[in-house]
Design an enzyme around this catalytic site. Structure first.
Site, PDB file in Angstrom:
ATOM      1  CB  ALA A 296      80.690  28.665  27.945  1.00 55.63           C
ATOM      2  CD  GLN A 297      85.206  23.096  24.870  1.00 58.10           C
ATOM      3  OE1 GLN A 297      85.147  23.626  23.771  1.00 58.10           O
ATOM      4  NE2 GLN A 297      86.279  22.436  25.291  1.00 58.10           N
ATOM      5  CB  VAL A 298      79.755  22.177  29.628  1.00 58.87           C
ATOM      6  CG1 VAL A 298      79.421  21.456  30.932  1.00 58.87           C
ATOM      7  CG2 VAL A 298      79.014  23.507  29.558  1.00 58.87           C
TER       8      VAL A 298
ATOM      9  CG  ASP B 238      69.671  31.332  25.810  1.00 56.66           C
ATOM     10  OD1 ASP B 238      69.128  31.303  24.684  1.00 56.66           O
ATOM     11  OD2 ASP B 238      70.877  31.076  25.976  1.00 56.66           O
TER      12      ASP B 238
END
Length: 556
Positions: free
Chosen positions: A134-136, A289
């Site tokens: 994903a991208q934030v 994670d």
């Protein structure tokens, strides 16, 4: 065809980015040397390009499954060169970004709005972080009960990523099925492990599930002085986007900044271990994670009363692990036995839990474990690695038919993360001594009078609910015992009847075989012009067909 093209792509990346240069020449297998020699003409990146840089770019090129591998390796500074570790660290939050227009389209589509300003007071087009999945982006929202806009982050799943992940997983399954056909492969349970990993990584693509995980973890540590979980806004979160409180912290890997603000690194490292074991053994729900890109330390000011005791901040709850009560109990007792170097107890627990077959000689297993662990534990603290112990134990357990436990694979991976993070903060971290008091207390609580009282208190409502049924259950049990001789006789009769039917079936099968052979011999050697031989063929064929039909009716 899809799997074949993926294999060719992996080979292409391996050759193009010269990844074979990372392997010591004396350890390169013969077949790999032959492949490199045959493909001398293949186009490759410049020899001047750094090998560590090539590895990072190659992992990015191959996609999320491979980036996850790089993220895990990046925490093991004790196993990698400094140059390689620094380069792989970039995979934690510096993966190549995707277009902002795609981000905006996804947000508008998921929230069913025409433009971003319909919900968000402000939106930053420049991403804060770009990870494998994903991208934030930073943003602000204005809530009705708040006077000022609230800073948040919006996490958006990368487009078309699921197909690539499933392609790699199918390839892993292909290799796992191949491995499962080799000798002693049942112990590795390769297919189960890959299936478990598939479930885990595909769960990461569901940000609605991640929001639920984050809310649960936040509730578990609501009053904690060790760990802070940012607030999540579930009403603004969907399967493809997640909206969460924006936090400002120092990456756990930035020891220089932590020292500059006066943080006690030894204390931080020990508290990190405590946070992990609390998640596992108190809550049975742990962050799986924990690479440095997902763990931060609170920023503190010199006049802050908590200046020397900042909290950890956890983000990214896509991969969470759980343990059942039985595995948790055996695991805790195993750890305590290891810490006390009680290797006989370790061997006994492996057998009792079913991780090792019951026919294994426990004393021999103990001697083998001692041979692995004692040399390691006799080293200085900063030279003892849990990874070394784990690898050594796996090699030993393989000799004693130990099966891989898929439900523990995530835990083992996370424990390596935790040790790697702890060693970055404080190289002399004694993982064993830090965890030992916590685990001993937990085991004591599970086995003492308090545990019995707590369990009784929890089960009391259920017992009271079932109490009126006790007389009926007792009557039913006594009636069953009274009827046992009759039931035994009925079972014997049923068994004898089955035996009789089985013998009849074998007789019919034998008659079919004999009839077929007889008919074949008559056809081959008899005089079919003669009426007697024709009659013999007809009788033999009829008996054979009749018995064949009876056999078919029984087995269909």
């Amino acid at each position: 065809m899809n799997k074949l093209s993926r294999i060719f792509k992996i080979i292409h990346v391996f050759l193009y980015y010269r990844l074979y240069e990372l392997i010591p020449s004396h350890k390169i297998p013969f077949l790999l040397k032959a492949l490199i020699a045959v493909c001398f003409w293949y186009p490759k990146t410049s020899k001047k390009t750094d090998s560590a840089h090539n590895l990072r770019i190659a992992l990015e090129h191959l996609g999320p499954v491979w980036i996850k591998l790089g993220q895990m390796l990046s925490t093991r500074k004790d196993l990698l060169s400094e140059q390689l570790s620094i380069e792989l660290t970039k995979l934690q939050d510096q993966v190549t970004p995707f277009a902002t227009s795609l981000v905006l389209d996804t947000i508008c589509q998921e929230l069913n709005i025409t433009q971003i300003s319909d919900v968000f007071f402000k939106f930053d087009e420049q991403p804060i972080a770009t990870a494998s999945m994903a991208q934030v982006h930073g943003a602000q929202i204005q809530l009705p009960d708040e006077s000022q806009p609230i800073s948040v982050i919006i996490k958006v799943i990368r487009p078309n990523i699921e197909h690539q992940i499933k392609s790699d997983i199918s390839l892993m399954l292909l290799f796992a099925k191949f491995i499962s056909k080799t000798k002693d492969a049942h112990r590795f349970r390769a297919v189960e492990v890959v299936r478990e990993y598939e479930k885990t990584i595909l769960n990461e693509l569901n940000l609605k599930l991640e929001a639920s995980n984050g809310i649960r973890l936040r509730d578990n540590f609501a009053d904690s002085d060790d760990l802070y979980i940012p607030k999540i806004y579930p009403d603004l979160s969907t399967q493809k986007i997640l909206v969460m409180e924006r936090i400002y912290g120092i990456p756990v890997s930035d020891t220089a900044a932590l020292l500059q603000q006066g943080s006690d690194l030894k204390n931080l490292a020990e508290r990190g271990v405590r946070v992990f074991f609390t998640q596992v053994f108190r809550d049975s729900f742990f962050h799986a994670d924990m690479h440095p890109g997902n763990i931060f330390i609170e920023q503190q000011k010199p006049n802050d009363p908590e200046y020397s005791n900042p909290k950890y901040i956890g983000i990214d709850f896509g991969i969470m692990g759980t343990l059942n009560e039985q595995d948790k109990r055996y695991l805790a007792e195993n750890f305590v036995a290891f810490f006390n170097r009680n290797y006989l107890r370790v061997a006994q627990l492996h057998v009792q839990s079913g991780w090792v077959p019951s026919h294994i000689n426990v004393e021999e297993f103990e001697i083998a474990i001692r041979a692995v662990c004692d040399p390691i534990f006799n080293k200085p603290l900063d030279e003892i690695s849990f990874a070394q112990v784990l690898i050594g134990l796996f090699d030993t357990a393989r000799q004693f038919e130990m099966e891989v436990q898929p439900q523990l694979v995530l835990l083992q991976k996370t424990l390596l993360y935790v040790e790697g993070l702890g060693r970055q903060l404080y190289p002399q971290l004694d993982l064993w001594q830090t965890a030992k008091p916590f685990l001993e207390q937990w085991v004591k609580e599970q086995m003492g009078f308090k545990a019995f009282f707590k369990s009784s208190k929890e089960n009391l409502p259920y017992w009271l609910e079932k109490a009126p049924e006790i007389p009926e259950i007792l009557h039913s049990g006594l009636t069953t015992l009274n009827n046992m001789p009759q039931m035994k006789q009925e079972l014997i009769e049923q068994y004898l009847e089955h035996q009789k039917q089985h013998r009849r079936f074998l007789l019919q099968l034998t008659l079919v075989s004999c009839g077929f052979i007889t008919s074949l011999l008559i056809v081959m050697f008899g005089n079919l012009d003669s009426l007697i031989w024709q009659l013999a063929v007809g009788v033999a064929g009829s008996i054979t067909m009749l018995n064949a039909v009876l056999v078919w009716l029984k087995i269909r």
